[in-house]
Design an enzyme around this catalytic site. Structure first.
Site, PDB file in Angstrom:
ATOM      1  N   PRO A  73      64.092 -34.605 -23.839  1.00 40.10           N
ATOM      2  CA  PRO A  73      64.999 -35.060 -22.950  1.00 40.10           C
ATOM      3  C   PRO A  73      64.748 -36.845 -22.954  1.00 40.10           C
ATOM      4  O   PRO A  73      63.755 -37.304 -22.710  1.00 40.10           O
ATOM      5  CB  PRO A  73      64.363 -34.620 -21.459  1.00 40.10           C
ATOM      6  CG  PRO A  73      63.014 -34.389 -21.675  1.00 40.10           C
ATOM      7  CD  PRO A  73      63.081 -34.060 -23.063  1.00 40.10           C
ATOM      8  N   VAL A  75      66.798 -40.262 -21.648  1.00 42.96           N
ATOM      9  CA  VAL A  75      67.867 -41.059 -20.652  1.00 42.96           C
ATOM     10  C   VAL A  75      69.078 -41.636 -21.592  1.00 42.96           C
ATOM     11  O   VAL A  75      68.985 -42.411 -22.504  1.00 42.96           O
ATOM     12  CB  VAL A  75      67.134 -42.108 -19.804  1.00 42.96           C
ATOM     13  CG1 VAL A  75      68.122 -42.811 -19.006  1.00 42.96           C
ATOM     14  CG2 VAL A  75      65.791 -41.459 -19.110  1.00 42.96           C
ATOM     15  N   GLN A 136      66.863 -30.669 -17.651  1.00 44.61           N
ATOM     16  CA  GLN A 136      65.621 -31.572 -16.900  1.00 44.61           C
ATOM     17  C   GLN A 136      65.984 -32.125 -15.679  1.00 44.61           C
ATOM     18  O   GLN A 136      66.986 -32.881 -15.753  1.00 44.61           O
ATOM     19  CB  GLN A 136      64.996 -32.190 -18.127  1.00 44.61           C
ATOM     20  CG  GLN A 136      63.618 -32.880 -17.470  1.00 44.61           C
ATOM     21  CD  GLN A 136      62.962 -34.010 -18.082  1.00 44.61           C
ATOM     22  OE1 GLN A 136      63.473 -35.009 -18.252  1.00 44.61           O
ATOM     23  NE2 GLN A 136      61.778 -33.775 -18.678  1.00 44.61           N
ATOM     24  N   CYS A 165      57.877 -39.425 -16.571  1.00 39.21           N
ATOM     25  CA  CYS A 165      58.555 -41.051 -16.662  1.00 39.21           C
ATOM     26  C   CYS A 165      57.523 -41.850 -16.194  1.00 39.21           C
ATOM     27  O   CYS A 165      57.136 -41.748 -14.811  1.00 39.21           O
ATOM     28  CB  CYS A 165      59.805 -40.676 -16.031  1.00 39.21           C
ATOM     29  SG  CYS A 165      60.852 -42.274 -15.967  1.00 39.21           S
ATOM     30  N   LYS A 204      56.999 -31.161 -18.280  1.00 36.85           N
ATOM     31  CA  LYS A 204      56.848 -31.955 -19.100  1.00 36.85           C
ATOM     32  C   LYS A 204      55.885 -33.006 -18.469  1.00 36.85           C
ATOM     33  O   LYS A 204      56.433 -33.652 -17.406  1.00 36.85           O
ATOM     34  CB  LYS A 204      57.864 -32.629 -19.733  1.00 36.85           C
ATOM     35  CG  LYS A 204      57.682 -33.448 -20.989  1.00 36.85           C
ATOM     36  CD  LYS A 204      59.089 -34.184 -21.713  1.00 36.85           C
ATOM     37  CE  LYS A 204      58.723 -35.054 -22.829  1.00 36.85           C
ATOM     38  NZ  LYS A 204      58.389 -36.274 -22.535  1.00 36.85           N
ATOM     39  N   HIS A 232      52.858 -34.566 -23.278  1.00 39.11           N
ATOM     40  CA  HIS A 232      53.107 -35.958 -24.098  1.00 39.11           C
ATOM     41  C   HIS A 232      51.850 -36.700 -24.062  1.00 39.11           C
ATOM     42  O   HIS A 232      51.356 -37.202 -22.785  1.00 39.11           O
ATOM     43  CB  HIS A 232      54.316 -36.805 -23.283  1.00 39.11           C
ATOM     44  CG  HIS A 232      54.635 -38.096 -24.102  1.00 39.11           C
ATOM     45  ND1 HIS A 232      55.634 -38.751 -23.457  1.00 39.11           N
ATOM     46  CD2 HIS A 232      53.984 -38.653 -24.936  1.00 39.11           C
ATOM     47  CE1 HIS A 232      55.818 -40.005 -24.430  1.00 39.11           C
ATOM     48  NE2 HIS A 232      54.701 -39.848 -25.006  1.00 39.11           N
ATOM     49  N   GLY A 266      54.770 -37.097 -29.088  1.00 34.58           N
ATOM     50  CA  GLY A 266      54.152 -38.125 -29.647  1.00 34.58           C
ATOM     51  C   GLY A 266      53.734 -38.155 -30.911  1.00 34.58           C
ATOM     52  O   GLY A 266      53.032 -37.181 -31.642  1.00 34.58           O
ATOM     53  N   ASN A 267      53.865 -39.404 -31.583  1.00 28.30           N
ATOM     54  CA  ASN A 267      53.356 -39.668 -32.921  1.00 28.30           C
ATOM     55  C   ASN A 267      54.175 -38.976 -34.179  1.00 28.30           C
ATOM     56  O   ASN A 267      53.689 -38.875 -35.218  1.00 28.30           O
ATOM     57  CB  ASN A 267      52.145 -39.500 -33.146  1.00 28.30           C
ATOM     58  CG  ASN A 267      51.015 -40.178 -32.522  1.00 28.30           C
ATOM     59  OD1 ASN A 267      51.458 -41.230 -31.715  1.00 28.30           O
ATOM     60  ND2 ASN A 267      49.858 -39.748 -32.222  1.00 28.30           N
TER      61      ASN A 267
END
Length: 466
Positions: A73, A75, A136, A165, A204, A232, A266-267
């Site tokens: 998701p 923005v 979401q 967030c 998440k 995350h 991530g990564n």
């Protein structure tokens, strides 16, 4: 079954032995005990015509199709047009951009609902255009969240709660990662949806500094009713220029501790990072945000005509991807915000926009009612220039591998400027890099978070990897 309560209860009875006799008796007693609403809810939820809501791995396998490649998701960036493009290049599950439940829940919020998740055109969430899909929301009020989720549950496969967030707007609005210390509230948010929706709820979240607390947090989310967890692997403070590495060790520990499917976020910069992450963490799927924005073909393997012996994934000419995305935007009935379109174009064509400064400035100046056609013209001009540059190099007999360079502070590969590729924040120095959060991936490898080089984009940078 609908029972009219405008008539006396005894008139509703069809006779002894009727299948509904016991139910009517129950309703009659409920009226006397002033618990009518609760009993009716129980009766309706146990009728045989209500489909069974799958949970955990049953949901993951039977409804979602066991996805391993997931678009995060983002923005103003994971909108319908982008989701369609992403699926063409291997994405197996997509999330909508984050929707603010406080703004979405009021009955009068027609404009915001049309902008955030437009179902009137019968495209968003449709079986032909947009599945599997998870919607979401961010929220801090269970009632507002439930109202919002009920409005979309028939147009998606699950509803996700944003607990990750890290932006200032989330601090001011009191949602996302700024709820991390309010476990009771988070439990209520998840459990309210778990108990009342016809589709599963997922979550998440970001990690705490200690693995033990991260694991305890994940187990609480699971106990509240979350049927998929996306971890995350970054702290709440890791954002913007301080993004740094995601910690796969935390994600691995979460995966071992819970019984529901887990996605890692991530990564993920190059296609080969997908297999590395799956192996290192044992997760069920890999989610990408910015890496997939700069190369929407991130999840696609290299084609048989691949000109590189070192790249296992697809890196199409970015101008072609830009034109393909714009063609999707033009064919949809569902409006795509011009801010989303412009943001995508700056990211997709980023490798060349720092060179083709006139096109960058032209792209930034586009305004008015005919913006899509003007964007198309810029992308076409970029395509011509990139084909020219590629042809000149190939005349010299060079291969793609001969043109790949290494960014010195990260050790990441930089591809020829006409190809789609990740964008990364170069570490300021090897000393600083060594102080960044621990990760199962060496700092010098290609899993360092990409970054935006200052001054190379006319669009204001926003950290969208929530």
């Amino acid at each position: 079954m609908i029972i009219c309560l405008c008539e006396p209860i005894e008139l509703l009875l069809p006779g002894a032995g009727s299948p509904i006799t016991s139910l009517v008796s129950l309703l009659s007693r409920a009226l006397r005990e002033r618990t009518f609403k609760k009993i009716v809810t129980m009766a309706v939820q146990t009728t045989s015509d209500r489909p069974r809501k799958l949970a955990g791995y049953d949901f993951y396998h039977q409804i979602l199709g066991s996805p391993k490649l997931i678009v995060a998701p983002m923005v103003d960036q994971s909108e319908l047009a982008w989701r369609i493009l992403s699926r063409r290049y291997g994405a197996q599950l997509c999330y909508t951009p984050m929707i603010n439940a406080k703004m979405f829940s009021p009955p009068s919020a027609h404009a915001y609902r049309a902008q955030a998740f437009n179902t009137s055109c019968l495209e968003e969430g449709s079986n032909t255009h947009d599945r599997p899909l998870i919607v979401q929301f961010c929220a801090n009020n269970p009632s507002q969240l439930l109202t919002s989720a009920l409005a979309v549950q028939d147009h998606c496969d699950a509803v996700d709660i944003n607990l990750g967030c890290p932006q200032d707007i989330a601090r001011k609005g009191h949602y996302g990662s700024f709820l991390m210390d309010e476990w009771e509230l988070i439990h209520d948010l998840i459990n309210t949806l778990h108990e009342n929706l016809s589709v599963p709820v997922t979550a998440k979240f970001r990690i705490f500094s200690s693995i033990e607390k991260t694991v305890a947090y994940a187990k609480m989310l699971e106990s509240a009713g979350a049927q998929i967890l996306t971890c995350h692997g970054r702290l709440r403070t890791q954002r913007g220029q301080n993004t740094g590495l995601a910690d796969w060790a935390h994600i691995k520990a979460v995966k071992k501790a819970v019984q529901v499917p887990v996605f890692a976020n991530g990564n993920i910069l190059f296609h080969e990072d997908i297999a590395k992450c799956l192996k290192e963490t044992g997760v069920d799927g890999v989610m990408s945000a910015e890496g997939q924005l700069y190369n929407p073909a991130l999840f696609a393997p290299a084609s048989s005509g691949n000109l590189s012996s070192t790249l296992t994934g697809a890196h199409p000419p970015h101008a072609d991807l830009a034109l393909e995305y714009l063609a999707i935007v033009k064919t949809l009935k569902t409006p795509t915000s011009t801010s989303a379109v412009k943001g995508h174009l700056f990211k997709i064509m980023h490798p060349a926009l720092s060179r083709e400064t006139d096109l960058r400035e032209r792209l930034g100046r586009i305004r008015g009612s005919n913006v899509i056609e003007e964007y198309v013209e810029v992308a076409k001009e970029m395509k011509e220039r990139m084909e020219r540059d590629a042809a000149e190099v190939m005349k010299e007999g060079l291969k793609i591998d001969d043109l790949i360079t290494i960014e010195p502070t990260t050790g990441l590969r930089v591809l020829p400027h006409w190809l789609s590729q990740p964008y990364f924040r170069p570490l300021k120095s090897p000393t600083e890099a060594s102080k960044r959060p621990s990760s199962p991936i060496p700092i010098s490898h290609e899993d360092v978070k990409r970054a935006r080089l200052s001054g190379q984009s006319a669009v204001r940078d926003i950290d969208i990897s929530l």
